[in-house]
Design a protein around this motif. Structure first.
Motif, PDB file in Angstrom:
ATOM      1  N   LEU A 152      14.878  -1.543  15.623  1.00 20.81           N
ATOM      2  CA  LEU A 152      14.018  -0.299  15.875  1.00 20.81           C
ATOM      3  C   LEU A 152      13.199   0.162  14.954  1.00 20.81           C
ATOM      4  CD1 LEU A 152      17.297   1.687  16.932  1.00 20.81           C
ATOM      5  CD2 LEU A 152      15.449   0.757  18.399  1.00 20.81           C
ATOM      6  N   ASP A 153      12.620  -0.867  13.886  1.00 24.57           N
ATOM      7  CA  ASP A 153      11.530  -0.828  12.923  1.00 24.57           C
ATOM      8  C   ASP A 153      10.464  -0.266  13.332  1.00 24.57           C
ATOM      9  OD1 ASP A 153      13.618  -1.751  11.517  1.00 24.57           O
ATOM     10  OD2 ASP A 153      12.767  -3.670  10.955  1.00 24.57           O
ATOM     11  N   GLN A 154       9.770  -0.741  14.469  1.00 27.68           N
ATOM     12  CA  GLN A 154       8.633  -0.383  14.745  1.00 27.68           C
ATOM     13  C   GLN A 154       8.658   1.052  15.439  1.00 27.68           C
ATOM     14  OE1 GLN A 154       6.688  -2.280  13.790  1.00 27.68           O
ATOM     15  NE2 GLN A 154       8.247  -4.320  13.502  1.00 27.68           N
ATOM     16  N   VAL A 155       9.617   1.145  16.297  1.00 25.60           N
ATOM     17  CA  VAL A 155       9.621   2.478  16.997  1.00 25.60           C
ATOM     18  C   VAL A 155       9.920   3.934  15.670  1.00 25.60           C
ATOM     19  CG1 VAL A 155      10.963   4.150  18.612  1.00 25.60           C
ATOM     20  CG2 VAL A 155      10.648   1.715  19.000  1.00 25.60           C
ATOM     21  N   ILE A 156      11.045   3.395  14.778  1.00 25.18           N
ATOM     22  CA  ILE A 156      11.139   4.480  13.875  1.00 25.18           C
ATOM     23  C   ILE A 156       9.943   4.451  12.759  1.00 25.18           C
ATOM     24  CG2 ILE A 156      12.658   4.862  11.951  1.00 25.18           C
ATOM     25  CD1 ILE A 156      14.961   3.675  13.405  1.00 25.18           C
ATOM     26  N   GLY A 157       9.205   3.604  12.644  1.00 21.82           N
ATOM     27  CA  GLY A 157       8.174   3.477  11.841  1.00 21.82           C
ATOM     28  C   GLY A 157       7.090   4.263  12.420  1.00 21.82           C
ATOM     29  N   TYR A 170       4.538 -12.659  16.982  1.00 16.54           N
ATOM     30  CA  TYR A 170       3.509 -13.751  16.808  1.00 16.54           C
ATOM     31  C   TYR A 170       3.882 -14.937  17.152  1.00 16.54           C
ATOM     32  CZ  TYR A 170      -0.287 -10.852  14.968  1.00 16.54           C
ATOM     33  OH  TYR A 170      -1.420  -9.872  14.656  1.00 16.54           O
ATOM     34  N   GLN A 171       5.129 -15.208  17.564  1.00 12.68           N
ATOM     35  CA  GLN A 171       5.541 -16.659  18.020  1.00 12.68           C
ATOM     36  C   GLN A 171       5.060 -16.883  19.130  1.00 12.68           C
ATOM     37  OE1 GLN A 171       9.944 -16.769  18.268  1.00 12.68           O
ATOM     38  NE2 GLN A 171      10.233 -16.550  16.281  1.00 12.68           N
ATOM     39  N   PHE A 172       4.708 -18.352  19.209  1.00  6.82           N
ATOM     40  CA  PHE A 172       4.195 -18.880  20.463  1.00  6.82           C
ATOM     41  C   PHE A 172       4.979 -20.227  20.648  1.00  6.82           C
ATOM     42  CE2 PHE A 172       1.329 -21.519  22.876  1.00  6.82           C
ATOM     43  CZ  PHE A 172       0.950 -20.734  24.252  1.00  6.82           C
ATOM     44  N   PRO A 173       5.383 -20.427  22.013  1.00  7.42           N
ATOM     45  CA  PRO A 173       5.649 -19.532  23.013  1.00  7.42           C
ATOM     46  C   PRO A 173       6.302 -18.382  22.657  1.00  7.42           C
ATOM     47  CG  PRO A 173       7.047 -21.516  23.267  1.00  7.42           C
ATOM     48  CD  PRO A 173       6.324 -21.721  22.035  1.00  7.42           C
ATOM     49  N   PRO A 174       5.886 -17.199  23.347  1.00  7.41           N
ATOM     50  CA  PRO A 174       6.748 -16.047  23.237  1.00  7.41           C
ATOM     51  C   PRO A 174       8.342 -15.930  23.277  1.00  7.41           C
ATOM     52  CG  PRO A 174       4.800 -15.722  24.815  1.00  7.41           C
ATOM     53  CD  PRO A 174       4.921 -17.246  24.605  1.00  7.41           C
ATOM     54  N   PHE A 209      -1.546  -5.871  14.329  1.00  6.21           N
ATOM     55  CA  PHE A 209      -0.121  -5.777  14.250  1.00  6.21           C
ATOM     56  C   PHE A 209       0.614  -5.359  15.385  1.00  6.21           C
ATOM     57  CE2 PHE A 209      -1.862  -4.769  10.140  1.00  6.21           C
ATOM     58  CZ  PHE A 209      -1.126  -5.395   9.253  1.00  6.21           C
ATOM     59  N   TRP A 210       1.021  -6.482  16.228  1.00  3.37           N
ATOM     60  CA  TRP A 210       1.196  -6.446  17.561  1.00  3.37           C
ATOM     61  C   TRP A 210       2.689  -5.768  17.635  1.00  3.37           C
ATOM     62  CZ3 TRP A 210      -1.794  -7.474  21.316  1.00  3.37           C
ATOM     63  CH2 TRP A 210      -2.775  -8.230  21.227  1.00  3.37           C
ATOM     64  N   ALA A 211       3.353  -5.661  17.059  1.00  2.41           N
ATOM     65  CA  ALA A 211       4.697  -4.943  16.933  1.00  2.41           C
ATOM     66  C   ALA A 211       4.730  -3.537  16.675  1.00  2.41           C
ATOM     67  CB  ALA A 211       5.827  -5.894  16.106  1.00  2.41           C
ATOM     68  N   LYS A 212       4.025  -3.310  15.644  1.00  2.00           N
ATOM     69  CA  LYS A 212       3.606  -1.783  15.427  1.00  2.00           C
ATOM     70  C   LYS A 212       2.733  -1.165  16.410  1.00  2.00           C
ATOM     71  CE  LYS A 212       3.505  -2.053  10.298  1.00  2.00           C
ATOM     72  NZ  LYS A 212       2.884  -1.841   9.139  1.00  2.00           N
ATOM     73  N   ILE A 225       6.882  -3.162  25.895  1.00  2.00           N
ATOM     74  CA  ILE A 225       8.570  -2.863  25.594  1.00  2.00           C
ATOM     75  C   ILE A 225       9.078  -3.909  24.850  1.00  2.00           C
ATOM     76  CG2 ILE A 225      10.608  -2.133  26.740  1.00  2.00           C
ATOM     77  CD1 ILE A 225       9.137  -1.340  29.150  1.00  2.00           C
ATOM     78  N   LEU A 226       8.915  -5.104  25.165  1.00  2.00           N
ATOM     79  CA  LEU A 226       9.564  -6.266  24.441  1.00  2.00           C
ATOM     80  C   LEU A 226       8.988  -6.283  22.905  1.00  2.00           C
ATOM     81  CD1 LEU A 226       9.746  -9.169  26.996  1.00  2.00           C
ATOM     82  CD2 LEU A 226      11.519  -7.783  26.426  1.00  2.00           C
ATOM     83  N   ASN A 227       7.735  -6.132  22.804  1.00  2.00           N
ATOM     84  CA  ASN A 227       7.347  -6.411  21.544  1.00  2.00           C
ATOM     85  C   ASN A 227       7.554  -5.076  20.577  1.00  2.00           C
ATOM     86  OD1 ASN A 227       6.112  -8.780  21.754  1.00  2.00           O
ATOM     87  ND2 ASN A 227       3.806  -8.060  22.201  1.00  2.00           N
ATOM     88  N   ALA A 228       7.810  -3.921  21.031  1.00  2.00           N
ATOM     89  CA  ALA A 228       8.363  -3.043  20.451  1.00  2.00           C
ATOM     90  C   ALA A 228       9.540  -2.915  19.582  1.00  2.00           C
ATOM     91  CB  ALA A 228       8.172  -1.515  21.327  1.00  2.00           C
ATOM     92  N   PHE A 229      10.219  -3.815  20.080  1.00  2.00           N
ATOM     93  CA  PHE A 229      11.661  -4.310  19.563  1.00  2.00           C
ATOM     94  C   PHE A 229      11.752  -5.502  18.959  1.00  2.00           C
ATOM     95  CE2 PHE A 229      12.246  -1.022  23.124  1.00  2.00           C
ATOM     96  CZ  PHE A 229      12.939  -0.217  22.486  1.00  2.00           C
ATOM     97  N   LYS A 230      10.686  -5.916  18.377  1.00  2.00           N
ATOM     98  CA  LYS A 230      10.390  -7.076  17.694  1.00  2.00           C
ATOM     99  C   LYS A 230      10.049  -6.992  16.121  1.00  2.00           C
ATOM    100  CE  LYS A 230       9.310 -10.222  21.621  1.00  2.00           C
ATOM    101  NZ  LYS A 230       8.205 -11.135  22.135  1.00  2.00           N
ATOM    102  N   THR A 231      10.217  -7.902  15.315  1.00  2.00           N
ATOM    103  CA  THR A 231       9.642  -7.931  14.171  1.00  2.00           C
ATOM    104  C   THR A 231       8.013  -8.754  14.271  1.00  2.00           C
ATOM    105  OG1 THR A 231      10.281 -10.025  13.588  1.00  2.00           O
ATOM    106  CG2 THR A 231      11.633  -8.081  12.992  1.00  2.00           C
TER     107      THR A 231
END
Length: 272
Positions: free
Chosen positions: A51-56, A39-43, A236-239, A28-34
């Motif tokens: 909403l780019d990933q959901v709309i995409g 890919y950031q670490f630490p998360p 592509f984690w977010a997608k 859920i969190l990654n779905a609303f990230k770029t």
């Protein structure tokens, strides 16, 4: 001491529930990230949601095609397998009522021990020779066969909880074998039927192995569609999270609405 034990058990329950729910929360969190933030670490738990990933996921219409395939195959398979499995489960329960010997139940359950990869080639050849390879109908037939042991196991246990006196009373009143099954057994077995059906739908909806090797370009399911985002460039984690969120929503809603019926159906017949 008793209160301390109860508190520890409660705490352990919350910890286990949190561990189980964490992957869903992560999706859920990654779905609303770029992609960069994903890919950031630490998360990053604090970020600006997009909403780019959901709309995409709706961009080229592929999501709706794969969603339709997943739902069509799942619904068809559970309807077809129920037509075969319910009478079989009733027969196996009847065998135990009247102390008839039947090795059929053990043979049906033994099919679940067979690894899927061991039967993949024969199934592939069979569907190819019959012209069903790459079709929703062919995949639905295979899912029906895979779901058969589950439905037989659940429904046999449920039927065993029905007093044999009900069957005998209906028989004395002149009801035929099929009349007893259709007009007496099935109406009082709806909780068990709902439970086995929902479990089979969830399994078929999420199945990946057979969907990968037996589906065609226009019959791929959502699980196969998700794997297409694993490319040579990386994952592509977010997608994937955006599409996964949309993919699991129907199952989450179904499970939430039917959770009490599932628990009741699984526990009925468990205690005599």
């Amino acid at each position: 001491m008793k209160k301390l034990t109860e508190s520890l058990v409660t705490l352990l329950t919350y910890v286990v529930a949190g561990l189980i729910f964490f992957p869903i929360l992560w999706i859920i969190l990654n779905a609303f990230k770029t992609e960069n933030v994903a890919y950031q670490f630490p998360p990053a738990f604090v970020f600006t949601p997009v909403l780019d990933q959901v709309i995409g996921a709706f961009g080229n219409g592929s999501y709706f095609l794969y969603l339709y395939n997943s739902l069509a195959v799942s619904v068809f398979s559970v309807i077809f397998v129920n037509i075969l499995a319910l009478p079989l489960a009733f027969y196996l329960a009847e065998c135990e009522w009247y102390n008839k010997s039947s090795k059929l139940f053990g043979w049906i359950l033994s099919t679940k021990f067979m690894p899927a990869v061991g039967i993949a080639v024969p199934i592939y050849i069979m569907l190819k020779d019959t012209g069903l390879l790459g079709t929703n109908f062919g995949l639905g037939i295979i899912y029906s066969a895979v779901s058969m042991p589950l439905i037989v196991l659940v429904m046999r246990s449920f039927f065993l909880d029905i007093p044999p006196a009900i069957i005998e009373a209906a028989s004395i009143d002149g009801a035929s074998y099929w009349g007893i099954f259709l007009r007496v057994i099935l109406p009082i077995s709806t909780p068990g039927i709902a439970t086995s059906t929902i479990l089979a739908v969830i399994f078929n909806y999420n199945e990946y192995f057979f969907a990968t090797i037996l589906s065609g370009p226009n019959s791929k399911t959502l699980s196969v569609y998700l794997s297409s985002f694993m490319t040579s460039e990386g994952l592509f984690w977010a997608k994937v999270s955006g599409i996964s969120l949309l993919a699991i929503l129907p199952i989450l809603v179904l499970g939430f609405l039917a959770q009490q019926r599932i628990v009741r159906g699984l526990t009925l017949g468990a205690v005599k």
